[in-house]
Design a protein around this motif. Sequence first.
Motif, short mmCIF file in Angstrom:
data_model
loop_
_atom_site.label_atom_id
_atom_site.label_comp_id
_atom_site.label_asym_id
_atom_site.label_seq_id
_atom_site.Cartn_x
_atom_site.Cartn_y
_atom_site.Cartn_z
N GLU A 119 2.02 6.70 -6.82
CA GLU A 119 1.03 7.71 -7.23
C GLU A 119 1.55 9.12 -6.99
O GLU A 119 1.37 10.02 -7.82
CB GLU A 119 -0.27 7.48 -6.46
CG GLU A 119 -1.39 8.42 -6.87
CD GLU A 119 -2.68 8.14 -6.12
OE1 GLU A 119 -3.63 8.91 -6.28
OE2 GLU A 119 -2.72 7.13 -5.38
N LEU A 120 2.22 9.32 -5.85
CA LEU A 120 2.78 10.64 -5.57
C LEU A 120 3.88 10.99 -6.56
O LEU A 120 4.01 12.15 -6.96
CB LEU A 120 3.33 10.67 -4.14
CG LEU A 120 2.29 10.64 -3.01
CD1 LEU A 120 2.98 10.54 -1.66
CD2 LEU A 120 1.40 11.86 -3.07
N LYS B 98 2.39 1.71 -3.47
CA LYS B 98 1.41 2.22 -4.43
C LYS B 98 1.16 3.71 -4.21
O LYS B 98 1.07 4.48 -5.17
CB LYS B 98 0.10 1.44 -4.30
CG LYS B 98 0.17 0.01 -4.82
CD LYS B 98 -1.16 -0.68 -4.68
CE LYS B 98 -1.10 -2.10 -5.24
NZ LYS B 98 -2.39 -2.82 -5.09
N GLN B 99 1.06 4.10 -2.95
CA GLN B 99 0.85 5.52 -2.66
C GLN B 99 2.05 6.35 -3.08
O GLN B 99 1.91 7.44 -3.65
CB GLN B 99 0.59 5.70 -1.16
CG GLN B 99 0.26 7.14 -0.76
CD GLN B 99 -0.03 7.26 0.72
OE1 GLN B 99 0.11 6.29 1.46
NE2 GLN B 99 -0.43 8.44 1.15
N GLN B 100 3.26 5.81 -2.83
CA GLN B 100 4.46 6.52 -3.23
C GLN B 100 4.56 6.62 -4.75
O GLN B 100 4.97 7.66 -5.30
CB GLN B 100 5.69 5.80 -2.67
CG GLN B 100 7.01 6.54 -2.92
CD GLN B 100 8.18 5.82 -2.29
OE1 GLN B 100 8.05 4.72 -1.79
NE2 GLN B 100 9.33 6.45 -2.33
N SER C 151 0.83 -1.21 0.00
CA SER C 151 0.00 0.00 0.00
C SER C 151 0.87 1.26 0.00
O SER C 151 0.58 2.23 -0.72
CB SER C 151 -0.93 -0.01 1.21
OG SER C 151 -1.71 1.16 1.27
#
Length: 206
Positions: A107-108, A103-105, A100
């Motif tokens: 997206e950033l 994935k967030q990194q 998770s």
Amino acid sequence: QGEELTEALNIQSQNTIVYLGGVVITGSLIMGLLIGLYLFYRINQRIKKLQKNVACFIDNDFSSEYAKDFLNTRESAGDEISELGRHISQMAGHIQQQISALKQQDELRREMVANISHDLRTPLASLQGYLETLKIKHNSLSSDEIHNYLNITSKQAKGLQKLIDSLFELARLDSCEHQPEMESFPILELIYDVIAKFDIKAQAKQ
């Protein structure tokens, strides 16, 4: 005859005891074997269930959809298999958190690349606008206007270089080699930069 009868009865009693002892021992062995097979079956079923959950979790690319039942599985017995299942559940939860976070990194990073592209496009467009103006209207422009345009293009070029340097600095900050520090800056300089950056577009749109 009484002694012979007594001796015969004793021999028969001993044979009966040996026979019953053999029956008891044989029955105990059979019962122990059945109990052992039952316990082995129960242990093997629990291990197979744990193995199936882990294999399903791995085969589906560590998806939380397939890991949900596996992570919620809790054995009531407090033995080594339950302890192993608990540790695997904790490990799977940690893997989920890492996926998770990745994935967030990611997206950033995509958002940052889009913002960087926009920030680089703005000074380049401003540079191009002023240079084309100088190229097309250099005969009709006064020396003050030419000097002003050259100052603006020089400032935009320096701003572009500053953005590129900021990218390298961001890469160093991302590697945790340095820590950012707050510092003050003149707000009027920022306002002047914004005005100079959009002056050509503002004049074109009146």
